[in-house]
Design a protein around this motif. Structure first.
Motif, PDB file in Angstrom:
ATOM      1  N   ARG A  13       6.234 -26.585  23.048  1.00 55.10           N
ATOM      2  CA  ARG A  13       5.388 -26.594  21.685  1.00 55.10           C
ATOM      3  C   ARG A  13       3.796 -26.726  21.917  1.00 55.10           C
ATOM      4  NH1 ARG A  13       8.273 -28.045  17.651  1.00 55.10           N
ATOM      5  NH2 ARG A  13      10.061 -27.169  18.429  1.00 55.10           N
ATOM      6  N   LEU A  14       3.149 -25.448  22.329  1.00 57.62           N
ATOM      7  CA  LEU A  14       1.597 -25.713  22.592  1.00 57.62           C
ATOM      8  C   LEU A  14       1.023 -26.506  21.032  1.00 57.62           C
ATOM      9  CD1 LEU A  14       1.121 -22.352  24.211  1.00 57.62           C
ATOM     10  CD2 LEU A  14       0.548 -25.065  25.374  1.00 57.62           C
ATOM     11  N   PRO A  15       0.454 -26.832  21.171  1.00 54.84           N
ATOM     12  CA  PRO A  15      -0.680 -28.097  20.491  1.00 54.84           C
ATOM     13  C   PRO A  15      -1.607 -26.853  19.486  1.00 54.84           C
ATOM     14  CG  PRO A  15      -0.661 -29.434  22.328  1.00 54.84           C
ATOM     15  CD  PRO A  15       0.098 -27.878  22.481  1.00 54.84           C
ATOM     16  N   LEU A  16      -2.435 -26.927  18.296  1.00 54.01           N
ATOM     17  CA  LEU A  16      -2.711 -25.857  18.320  1.00 54.01           C
ATOM     18  C   LEU A  16      -3.866 -25.356  18.378  1.00 54.01           C
ATOM     19  CD1 LEU A  16      -2.083 -26.346  13.680  1.00 54.01           C
ATOM     20  CD2 LEU A  16      -0.352 -24.631  15.776  1.00 54.01           C
ATOM     21  N   ALA A  17      -4.539 -26.984  18.947  1.00 54.25           N
ATOM     22  CA  ALA A  17      -5.293 -26.946  19.553  1.00 54.25           C
ATOM     23  C   ALA A  17      -6.031 -26.310  20.790  1.00 54.25           C
ATOM     24  CB  ALA A  17      -6.266 -28.512  19.886  1.00 54.25           C
ATOM     25  N   ALA A  18      -4.518 -26.656  21.867  1.00 59.62           N
ATOM     26  CA  ALA A  18      -4.513 -25.943  22.862  1.00 59.62           C
ATOM     27  C   ALA A  18      -4.446 -24.162  21.967  1.00 59.62           C
ATOM     28  CB  ALA A  18      -3.020 -26.401  23.220  1.00 59.62           C
ATOM     29  N   GLY A  43       4.027 -21.574  15.962  1.00 52.74           N
ATOM     30  CA  GLY A  43       4.421 -22.880  15.897  1.00 52.74           C
ATOM     31  C   GLY A  43       5.227 -22.433  17.953  1.00 52.74           C
ATOM     32  N   LYS A 137       4.565 -29.709  10.290  1.00 51.74           N
ATOM     33  CA  LYS A 137       3.870 -30.153  11.711  1.00 51.74           C
ATOM     34  C   LYS A 137       2.665 -28.808  11.446  1.00 51.74           C
ATOM     35  CE  LYS A 137       4.345 -32.046  15.631  1.00 51.74           C
ATOM     36  NZ  LYS A 137       5.037 -32.272  17.156  1.00 51.74           N
ATOM     37  N   ILE A 138       2.562 -27.605  10.966  1.00 50.00           N
ATOM     38  CA  ILE A 138       1.529 -27.104  10.387  1.00 50.00           C
ATOM     39  C   ILE A 138       0.942 -27.919   9.603  1.00 50.00           C
ATOM     40  CG2 ILE A 138       0.173 -25.194  10.486  1.00 50.00           C
ATOM     41  CD1 ILE A 138       1.797 -23.501  11.955  1.00 50.00           C
ATOM     42  N   ARG A 141      -1.254 -31.015   9.514  1.00 47.50           N
ATOM     43  CA  ARG A 141      -2.624 -30.378  10.151  1.00 47.50           C
ATOM     44  C   ARG A 141      -3.750 -29.619   8.796  1.00 47.50           C
ATOM     45  NH1 ARG A 141      -5.257 -29.361  15.424  1.00 47.50           N
ATOM     46  NH2 ARG A 141      -7.118 -27.238  14.434  1.00 47.50           N
TER      47      ARG A 141
END
Ligand code: FMN
Length: 156
Positions: A13-18, A43, A137-138, A141
């Motif tokens: 699960r890659l963070p959005l910032a990544a 996501g 989650k999104i 954010r």
């Protein structure tokens, strides 16, 4: 000009910032070889459009295929087109899953104007497919970003 679209599954699960950072690096590299396109992340999975000179697109795709941050790559399109759909984007990133009424229309509007109808349909239906916990989650954010943009007085 080769126009290629694939979908893949993120390995973790890659963070959005990544994802944003990865897309920025990709955009810089694409600009050097005349590749344009867009990358959507819901996501869990990616959908990417790459367009440009056939050799350049395929060479980039070979590198992307080896990237361990994702797997299970499935090609959705690989065809010759005569006009770029994302002429102004070395790699536009789209991170919005569709969870609220009317959000599909908003997402479609955020696609570059020159995107063809079939591509709009592909990306909008991809972005609509997302698990409820990821939507939460999104959404969280998005709220943080909205709050951060507000004047300080409104934040307290
Ligand atoms: C979903 C996804 C999309 C990517 N898109 C691009 C891209 O459009 N252009 C690019 O040069 N690299 C892209 N990358 C990164 C490449 O896979 C690779 O890490 C990068 O090009 C560096 O390759 P190298 O380490 O072999 O030099 C992407 C990676 C992932 C996981």
């Amino acid at each position: 000009m080769l126009s290629l679209i694939y979908v893949s599954t993120a390995t973790s699960r890659l963070p959005l910032a990544a994802v944003e950072a990865m897309a920025d690096r990709a955009a810089a590299r694409n600009a050097q070889v005349g590749i344009t396109g867009m990358l959507a992340y819901n996501g869990e999975s990616f959908m990417q459009l790459l367009e440009g000179d056939g050799d350049a697109v395929l060479a980039t795709m070979r590198r992307i295929e080896r990237d361990t941050r994702h797997g299970d790559i499935n090609y959705v399109r690989q065809e010759i087109r005569y006009q770029r759909e994302c002429p102004d984007w070395s790699m536009k990133t789209l991170l919005a899953p569709l969870s609220r009424m009317g959000s599909a229309a908003l997402f479609t509007k955020s696609l570059p104007r020159s995107t063809d109808l079939d591509t709009r349909i592909l990306f909008t239906s991809f972005a609509s497919t997302v698990r409820p916990d990821i939507v939460a989650k999104i959404e969280e954010r998005r709220q943080r970003v909205v709050l951060a943009d507000m004047p300080v007085a409104a934040n307290v």
